[in-house]
Design an enzyme around this catalytic site. Structure first.
Site, PDB file in Angstrom:
ATOM      1  N   GLY A   8     -20.615 -17.637   2.251  1.00  0.00           N
ATOM      2  CA  GLY A   8     -20.837 -18.198   0.929  1.00  0.00           C
ATOM      3  C   GLY A   8     -20.448 -19.662   0.963  1.00  0.00           C
ATOM      4  N   ILE A   9     -21.434 -20.539   0.914  1.00  0.00           N
ATOM      5  CA  ILE A   9     -21.198 -21.971   1.039  1.00  0.00           C
ATOM      6  C   ILE A   9     -21.288 -22.602  -0.350  1.00  0.00           C
ATOM      7  CG2 ILE A   9     -23.596 -22.592   1.555  1.00  0.00           C
ATOM      8  CD1 ILE A   9     -21.018 -23.971   3.801  1.00  0.00           C
ATOM      9  N   SER A  10     -20.209 -23.217  -0.802  1.00  0.00           N
ATOM     10  CA  SER A  10     -20.104 -23.616  -2.208  1.00  0.00           C
ATOM     11  C   SER A  10     -20.317 -25.095  -2.466  1.00  0.00           C
ATOM     12  CB  SER A  10     -18.719 -23.235  -2.736  1.00  0.00           C
ATOM     13  OG  SER A  10     -17.725 -24.005  -2.064  1.00  0.00           O
ATOM     14  N   GLY A  11     -20.221 -25.902  -1.425  1.00  0.00           N
ATOM     15  CA  GLY A  11     -20.229 -27.347  -1.612  1.00  0.00           C
ATOM     16  C   GLY A  11     -18.852 -27.948  -1.484  1.00  0.00           C
ATOM     17  N   ASP A  14     -13.514 -26.122   1.812  1.00  0.00           N
ATOM     18  CA  ASP A  14     -13.022 -24.883   2.419  1.00  0.00           C
ATOM     19  C   ASP A  14     -14.153 -24.074   3.063  1.00  0.00           C
ATOM     20  OD1 ASP A  14     -10.380 -25.373   1.713  1.00  0.00           O
ATOM     21  OD2 ASP A  14     -10.615 -24.425  -0.238  1.00  0.00           O
ATOM     22  N   SER A  15     -15.220 -23.842   2.331  1.00  0.00           N
ATOM     23  CA  SER A  15     -16.326 -23.058   2.891  1.00  0.00           C
ATOM     24  C   SER A  15     -17.032 -23.831   4.000  1.00  0.00           C
ATOM     25  CB  SER A  15     -17.318 -22.664   1.796  1.00  0.00           C
ATOM     26  OG  SER A  15     -17.889 -23.791   1.177  1.00  0.00           O
ATOM     27  N   MET A  34     -24.483 -19.761  -3.927  1.00  0.00           N
ATOM     28  CA  MET A  34     -24.629 -18.966  -5.149  1.00  0.00           C
ATOM     29  C   MET A  34     -24.507 -19.838  -6.385  1.00  0.00           C
ATOM     30  SD  MET A  34     -22.300 -15.548  -4.864  1.00  0.00           S
ATOM     31  CE  MET A  34     -20.984 -16.308  -3.912  1.00  0.00           C
ATOM     32  N   CYS A 109     -14.452 -11.772 -10.829  1.00  0.00           N
ATOM     33  CA  CYS A 109     -15.523 -12.418 -10.076  1.00  0.00           C
ATOM     34  C   CYS A 109     -15.499 -11.991  -8.609  1.00  0.00           C
ATOM     35  CB  CYS A 109     -15.393 -13.935 -10.194  1.00  0.00           C
ATOM     36  SG  CYS A 109     -16.719 -14.830  -9.367  1.00  0.00           S
ATOM     37  N   GLY A 134     -14.513 -18.946   2.091  1.00  0.00           N
ATOM     38  CA  GLY A 134     -13.457 -19.922   2.375  1.00  0.00           C
ATOM     39  C   GLY A 134     -12.142 -19.584   1.719  1.00  0.00           C
ATOM     40  N   CYS A 208     -13.901 -19.460 -12.693  1.00  0.00           N
ATOM     41  CA  CYS A 208     -14.705 -19.174 -11.505  1.00  0.00           C
ATOM     42  C   CYS A 208     -16.198 -19.359 -11.786  1.00  0.00           C
ATOM     43  CB  CYS A 208     -14.420 -17.742 -11.058  1.00  0.00           C
ATOM     44  SG  CYS A 208     -15.216 -17.264  -9.527  1.00  0.00           S
TER      45      CYS A 208
END
Length: 377
Positions: A8-11, A14-15, A34, A109, A134, A208
């Site tokens: 899960g890559i969030s921007g 950490d990820s 997501m 979440c 992450g 979240c």
């Protein structure tokens, strides 16, 4: 063949670093971004400029995630679970607030979206072996007991096991947390050396997937304010007026607008039936706010119920753990006794630990104050 992992890559940083570490470990890595909140769809505000800004935030996140994936040479896909987030996380969140509770949406979440809907989507659509995030946490497989355990992360300050207390064996068996043995500082150093575009990006805050908001203004979009009395719980005197019980939390001192009194007041009880907030002055606040026992009806034991009932407890992510014990009733409700804690309230979560292992967590349905009868263990 390489084992396949979807992250899960969030921007965020950490990820991004988690994705890099997975690739370095030899996995075939796929990034999935997501989006679970949209201010237009979710009727967040009538102010179109605020809507535009919030929507742009999501687009900026995706842009950052895309740049990271390009830099790391991994593919990126985009999905949204806006409907699922609303139904499984946000509606229960609002429902509890209307009842005067103070829920934590991050816990829900993780339970229903990140490790529920998202996990299922990744396994089904990418036929992956693992799903990674992450989060600062660690998975351990105990061969002797044949169970997966959720362990605290190396970085005490960033440990996120509190928010992961509802994970189960199936979810843990498919989860990877590449940042488990790193500090936040080390993560940023790695990102800086890799020249990742988001290496020094500020950590996300707020709700979240929704982000940082003026919480009172945000709630007004979904819950109508209803004024009511603020009453001194010891004297039964009306000392002020509140804007709506959902806007106040147990233990709150600031923002009560109770000037002109000799003593400072603390919120110690909320009664949604009469729309009343009760407060206590400094002298009596410990009597009304300090507790030594809570019960949880649906406590989630992640791996097992330990033989030793000595545990450490956490009632908020930011609070230090306190020593306690547990007892299980015939109806499977779990009682946790501890020496003393302030402003613990129903609707929050109690999370139990033992020797660095997160045993699980559950919603608090009853709080016993120090001056009340309580179960001795």
């Amino acid at each position: 063949m390489k084992k396949k992992v979807v992250i899960g890559i969030s921007g965020g940083v950490d990820s991004a670093v988690a994705a890099y570490l997975l690739k370095e470990q030899g996995y075939e890595v796929i990034g999935v971004f997501m989006q679970n909140w949209d201010p237009y769809i979710n009727n967040e505000s009538k102010d179109s400029s605020k809507n535009k800004l919030s929507t742009c935030e999501a687009e900026y996140d995706f842009e950052q995630a895309s740049l990271v994936c390009k830099k790391l040479d991994i593919p990126i896909h985009r999905v949204n679970f806006i409907k699922e987030y609303w139904t499984m996380v946000f509606e229960p969140f609002l429902s509890k607030y209307k009842k005067g509770l103070t829920p934590n949406p991050d816990v829900l979440c993780n339970k229903y979206i990140k490790f529920g809907t998202f996990h299922d989507y990744c396994v089904k659509n990418f036929d992956c072996d693992f799903v990674a995030t992450g989060h600062y946490a660690k998975v351990n497989y105990d061969k002797e007991q044949d169970v997966y355990e959720l362990l605290e992360a190396y970085d005490d300050e960033k440990d996120q096991t509190y928010f992961l207390c509802f994970l189960n064996q199936d979810q843990l068996s498919k989860s990877l947390f590449p940042l488990s043995d790193l500090t936040k500082r080390e993560v940023r150093e790695i990102a800086n050396k890799l020249e990742l575009p988001n290496w020094n990006r500020k950590d996300s805050t707020g709700i979240c997937f929704i982000g940082e908001r003026n919480f009172r203004d945000f709630l007004r979009n979904y819950i109508k304010n209803k004024e009511g009395p603020i009453i001194d719980i010891d004297t039964d005197e009306t000392v002020g007026k509140h804007e709506g019980i959902h806007l106040y939390t147990i233990g709150q001192r600031k923002g009560l607008n109770l000037g002109g009194h000799e003593s400072k007041y603390f919120v110690c009880r909320k009664d949604p039936k009469t729309n009343t907030i009760f407060v206590s002055n400094v002298k009596n606040k410990n009597k009304h706010l300090n507790s030594n026992q809570v019960t949880s009806k649906n406590f989630n034991w992640i791996s097992y119920i330990p033989n030793n009932n000595n545990v450490e407890l956490r009632f908020r992510h930011t609070k230090n753990k306190i020593i306690g014990k547990f007892n299980i009733f015939p109806n499977e409700s779990v009682a946790f006794c501890y020496e003393d804690a302030m402003a613990v309230t129903t609707g929050q979560y109690v999370v139990a630990y033992q020797n660095g292992i997160c045993l699980g967590g559950g919603e608090i349905n009853k709080v016993i104050l120090n001056n009340q009868h309580h179960l001795k263990i």
